[in-house]
Design an enzyme around this catalytic site. Structure first.
Site, mmCIF file in Angstrom:
data_model
loop_
_atom_site.group_PDB
_atom_site.id
_atom_site.type_symbol
_atom_site.label_atom_id
_atom_site.label_comp_id
_atom_site.label_asym_id
_atom_site.label_seq_id
_atom_site.Cartn_x
_atom_site.Cartn_y
_atom_site.Cartn_z
ATOM 1 N N ASP A 62 0.762 -1.259 0.072
ATOM 2 C CA ASP A 62 -0.023 -0.172 -0.112
ATOM 3 C C ASP A 62 0.676 1.261 -0.161
ATOM 4 O O ASP A 62 2.192 1.329 0.146
ATOM 5 C CB ASP A 62 -0.861 -0.086 1.222
ATOM 6 C CG ASP A 62 -0.218 0.335 2.366
ATOM 7 O OD1 ASP A 62 1.054 0.337 2.545
ATOM 8 O OD2 ASP A 62 -0.834 0.313 3.648
ATOM 9 N N ASP A 118 1.614 4.407 2.330
ATOM 10 C CA ASP A 118 1.172 5.343 3.587
ATOM 11 C C ASP A 118 1.775 6.530 3.385
ATOM 12 O O ASP A 118 2.853 7.028 3.469
ATOM 13 C CB ASP A 118 1.937 4.655 4.890
ATOM 14 C CG ASP A 118 1.520 3.045 4.754
ATOM 15 O OD1 ASP A 118 0.742 2.768 5.226
ATOM 16 O OD2 ASP A 118 2.550 2.197 4.389
ATOM 17 N N ASP A 150 -3.186 4.557 2.581
ATOM 18 C CA ASP A 150 -3.526 4.920 3.993
ATOM 19 C C ASP A 150 -3.152 6.493 4.119
ATOM 20 O O ASP A 150 -1.979 6.856 3.854
ATOM 21 C CB ASP A 150 -2.820 4.451 4.725
ATOM 22 C CG ASP A 150 -3.289 2.798 5.288
ATOM 23 O OD1 ASP A 150 -4.574 2.754 5.007
ATOM 24 O OD2 ASP A 150 -2.587 1.995 5.542
HETATM 25 N N1 CTP Z 1 0.593 1.174 11.532
HETATM 26 C C1 CTP Z 1 -0.457 1.506 12.271
HETATM 27 N N2 CTP Z 1 -1.721 1.284 12.405
HETATM 28 C C2 CTP Z 1 -2.401 0.675 11.626
HETATM 29 C C3 CTP Z 1 -1.708 0.218 10.176
HETATM 30 C C4 CTP Z 1 -0.379 0.578 10.253
HETATM 31 O O1 CTP Z 1 0.292 2.067 13.297
HETATM 32 N N3 CTP Z 1 -3.723 0.615 11.779
HETATM 33 C C5 CTP Z 1 1.689 1.430 11.273
HETATM 34 C C6 CTP Z 1 2.395 0.111 11.407
HETATM 35 O O2 CTP Z 1 2.999 0.111 12.719
HETATM 36 C C7 CTP Z 1 3.832 0.200 10.083
HETATM 37 C C8 CTP Z 1 3.316 1.074 9.193
HETATM 38 O O3 CTP Z 1 1.954 1.819 9.815
HETATM 39 O O4 CTP Z 1 4.784 0.523 10.742
HETATM 40 C C9 CTP Z 1 3.022 0.749 7.869
HETATM 41 O O5 CTP Z 1 2.139 -0.100 7.901
HETATM 42 P P1 CTP Z 1 2.087 -1.028 6.925
HETATM 43 O O6 CTP Z 1 1.831 -0.485 5.552
HETATM 44 O O7 CTP Z 1 1.072 -2.310 7.214
HETATM 45 O O8 CTP Z 1 3.341 -1.756 6.670
HETATM 46 P P2 CTP Z 1 4.485 -1.578 5.635
HETATM 47 O O9 CTP Z 1 5.761 -1.628 6.423
HETATM 48 O O10 CTP Z 1 4.313 -0.180 4.872
HETATM 49 O O11 CTP Z 1 4.937 -2.746 4.532
HETATM 50 P P3 CTP Z 1 4.144 -2.659 3.087
HETATM 51 O O12 CTP Z 1 4.797 -2.294 2.036
HETATM 52 O O13 CTP Z 1 3.729 -4.230 3.032
HETATM 53 O O14 CTP Z 1 2.844 -1.645 2.959
HETATM 54 MN MN MN Z 2 2.666 0.213 3.920
HETATM 55 MN MN MN Z 3 -0.519 0.649 5.513
#
Ligand code: CTP
Ligand code: MN
Ligand code: MN
Ligand code: MN
Length: 365
Positions: free
Chosen positions: A204, A206, A289
């Site tokens: 995703d 962020d 997000d």
């Molecule tokens: N996070 C959070 N609360 C959530 C979802 C995520 O605080 N409800 C934080 C997580 O702790 C994480 C960061 O947001 O450190 C990013 O989360 P995520 O997008 O799930 O993982 P990524 O490390 O970005 O991996 P990916 O590349 O798969 O998106």
């Molecule tokens: Mn992510």
């Molecule tokens: Mn995320």
């Protein structure tokens, strides 16, 4: 003169947030095996067992070289009996029978299939499995009740399980940048998550929004989302209002990972693409997000949203067990002195914790 070489032993700090963990490391086959078992334990609701495998994998990711014998591990912290057995199997045979069994099991495969639907967690997937559901078609044919989020997840299943490339993340970041400039000039948009840690792709995007004047950011998100929606950039979204009040005090230490309380939006963007899987249609669905943080909380939000998840978990565990402090994505609270420790940068938060600064690219635990 004859010297007997003592077998080489690696040294390692006990908490993942005390270590530097680059994206690329030399023990991929070992960490993959351990992380499969961590995932499987999570699917069974065994959080403790899952964490044990995750910790073991995290230690191996921080090793400066390839592990060739189990002896080299010595008494390294956080690698239990079971993990050692897995490591030994992979070192000796290239594979671990237990892991191969898991990967082939119907339950593991089904749980993976279902949890890859946006909005479906372990509990829902597990219930569906118990009910005898096995495929995405089963969900539709048996009229399974789905939330609006899960319906969107199912509709865009293939796109959302195609990795997001860095270029795509940057393009979405620019679109959001354009929207915030219209709604509230001066707002900054920061790419956090895996991309900030240097990952070339992710599941995703962020994005963290803040404004240099405290208070101006309130209510920003709904205006930004409305504008993006009016431009047909949004396929799905659900937003949540800010529910954080500093005077409430911090979450109790040792409490489980509660989601932060920023104004935020879980969404699916419609991204125009030239090539790749969506090329024929001209667009691709991408999970985004959006999080809005007041400027005073921004460094905490940035640290909390950069990850990895395990790095965050370890930071909070270190803060609580070693410093009697409570860290979350909003603030750092010192329980001994009964005060909040403000910070204007991530570096300052590490200083408060008495930790050496770990740059984002070294947080890939
Ligand atoms: N996070 C959070 N609360 C959530 C979802 C995520 O605080 N409800 C934080 C997580 O702790 C994480 C960061 O947001 O450190 C990013 O989360 P995520 O997008 O799930 O993982 P990524 O490390 O970005 O991996 P990916 O590349 O798969 O998106
Ligand atoms: Mn992510
Ligand atoms: Mn995320
Ligand atoms: Mn065991």
């Amino acid at each position: 003169r004859v010297t007997t070489l003592a077998p080489h032993r690696w040294q390692m700090a006990p908490y993942a947030c005390q270590r530097r963990t680059p994206l690329l490391h030399s023990n991929q086959p070992l960490t993959e095996a351990l992380e499969t078992l961590a995932e499987e334990a999570g699917f069974s609701g065994s959080e403790g067992r899952s964490l044990a495998f995750t910790r073991a994998a995290s230690v191996l990711k921080a090793l400066p070289g390839r592990l060739s014998t189990l002896e080299e591990l010595g008494p390294l912290p956080g690698i239990g009996e079971h993990s050692r057995r897995v490591i030994q199997d992979v070192l000796e045979d290239g594979v671990c029978a237990e892991v191969e069994r898991v990967k082939l099991s119907e339950r593991y495969q089904t749980m993976k299939l279902f949890t890859k639907i946006f909005g479906v967690g372990v509990r829902t997937a597990s219930r569906w499995y118990q009910e005898g559901l096995r495929t995405l078609v089963d969900l539709q044919e048996r009229g399974t009740k789905l939330t609006r989020q899960q319906q969107a997840g199912l509709r865009h299943y293939d796109d959302l399980n195609t990795p997001v490339e860095r270029g795509e993340a940057e393009s979405i970041s620019r679109a959001v940048q354009g929207a915030v400039q219209r709604c509230l000039p001066g707002t900054s948009v920061t790419l956090a998550g895996g991309f900030r840690r240097g990952k070339p792709h992710g599941h995703d995007v962020d994005l963290l929004l803040t404004h240099p004047e405290a208070g101006r950011e309130a209510g920003l998100l709904s205006r930004v989302v409305s504008w993006l929606d009016s431009q047909d950039l949004i396929l799905y979204q659900h937003s949540q209002e800010n529910s954080y009040a500093l005077q409430e005090g911090p979450e109790p230490p040792g409490g489980r990972d509660v989601m932060d309380r920023f104004e935020r939006c879980f969404s699916i963007f419609r991204l125009e693409v030239q090539g790749g899987p969506g090329a024929a249609r001209g667009w691709k669905a991408v999970r985004v997000d959006l999080v809005v943080a007041p400027i005073s909380q921004f460094p905490f939000a940035l640290l909390g949203w950069t990850g990895s998840r395990h790095f965050e978990r370890e930071l909070r565990r270190f803060a609580s067990h070693e410093r009697k402090m409570v860290l979350n994505s909003h603030a750092l609270y010192d329980s001994r002195r009964n005060l909040f420790l403000p910070a204007v940068s991530e570096e300052e938060i590490f200083q408060h914790l008495g930790l050496e600064y770990v740059p984002p690219a070294q947080r890939n635990t």
